[in-house]
Design an enzyme around this catalytic site. Structure first.
Site, PDB file in Angstrom:
ATOM      1  N   SER A 137       0.848  -1.187   0.000  1.00 44.72           N
ATOM      2  CA  SER A 137       0.000   0.000   0.000  1.00 44.72           C
ATOM      3  C   SER A 137       0.880   1.231   0.000  1.00 44.72           C
ATOM      4  O   SER A 137       1.949   1.249   0.629  1.00 44.72           O
ATOM      5  CB  SER A 137      -0.899   0.030   1.241  1.00 44.72           C
ATOM      6  N   TYR A 150      -1.275  -1.557   9.992  1.00 46.41           N
ATOM      7  CA  TYR A 150      -1.402  -1.974   8.594  1.00 46.41           C
ATOM      8  C   TYR A 150      -0.093  -1.764   7.840  1.00 46.41           C
ATOM      9  O   TYR A 150       0.398  -2.663   7.152  1.00 46.41           O
ATOM     10  CB  TYR A 150      -2.528  -1.176   7.940  1.00 46.41           C
TER      11      TYR A 150
END
Length: 242
Positions: A137, A150
């Protein structure tokens, strides 16, 4: 010979669009899913309706036996595995100071252990000339507050990419990571108010959110003949947000 792709997280979001795109590119596709059989079968039916070939296989990506069984199913049905696109993932948001470490363990299990379990089978079983595509990401670089649980897991995925690319020397297998920016998926919209969504959409110079189709196109490039000279890289597909 039929070229075959396994797509984890194939029942929705980016993974669903990757299933559709790779099928349109001529791959027979295994849509891996964790629990939503209905959505996975919907993806398969859409491929079938368009004249492609696909099947859905349930697998917890952190369970190495389930992952091996998914590869077994691909080999039994389609004859082998040429491309693996590992799109399955989980997100949890929390300031570091407030993070429940049980939540961190859960995200780590899916995003890190799962990535290793899938990469391990891919390294053993992708046919020569194939490709492994993992997903990170762009928030790894953006460093948004509350994203530590995350981004820590996605940073681990990025770190694995070049190492595995080098370990597969001599087999003509590429290993790359796609790192999307803010992308219009259910996972992205979860817990965000409209103001937050609009602010994030305005940040890239292209002034919009990415779409799952945008990310599927990048995946298609890496899986296909035009992406063969890209190896060991992290591609930040984010419209220029960073």
């Amino acid at each position: 010979m039929t070229r075959t792709a396994i797509v984890t997280g194939g029942s929705r979001g980016i993974g669903r669009d990757v299933v559709t795109r790779l099928a349109a590119d001529g791959f027979a596709v295994v849509a891996g899913y964790a629990g939503n059989e209905r959505l996975a079968e919907d993806a398969v039916r859409a491929v079938d309706a368009a004249g492609g070939r696909a099947m859905a296989v349930q697998a917890d990506v952190a369970d190495e036996q389930a992952v091996a069984a998914m590869f077994d199913a691909a080999e039994a049905e389609f004859g082998g595995v040429d491309v693996v696109a590992h799109a399955a993932g989980k997100m949890a948001l929390s300031p570091v100071a407030d993070l429940d470490l049980a939540v961190l363990d859960d995200v780590y299990r899916t995003n890190v252990r799962g990535a290793f379990a899938v990469a391990q089978q891919a390294a053993r079983r992708i046919r020569d000339g194939g490709a492994l595509i993992t997903f990170s990401s762009s928030v790894v670089g953006l460093a948004f507050p509350t994203y530590s649980p995350y981004t820590a897991t996605k940073g681990a995925v990025e770190a694995m990419t070049m190492v595995l690319a080098r370990e597969l020397r001599g087999r003509d297998i590429t290993v790359n990571t796609v790192a999307p920016g803010p992308t219009a998926t259910d996972l992205f919209f979860e817990g965000k108010d409209q103001e937050t969504v609009e602010r994030l959409a305005a940040q890239p110079p292209l002034e919009r959110l990415g779409t799952p189709a945008d990310i599927a196109a990048v995946t298609s490039f890496l899986a296909g003949p035009d992406g063969r000279w890209i190896n060991g890289q992290v591609l930040r597909a984010n419209g220029g947000i960073n």
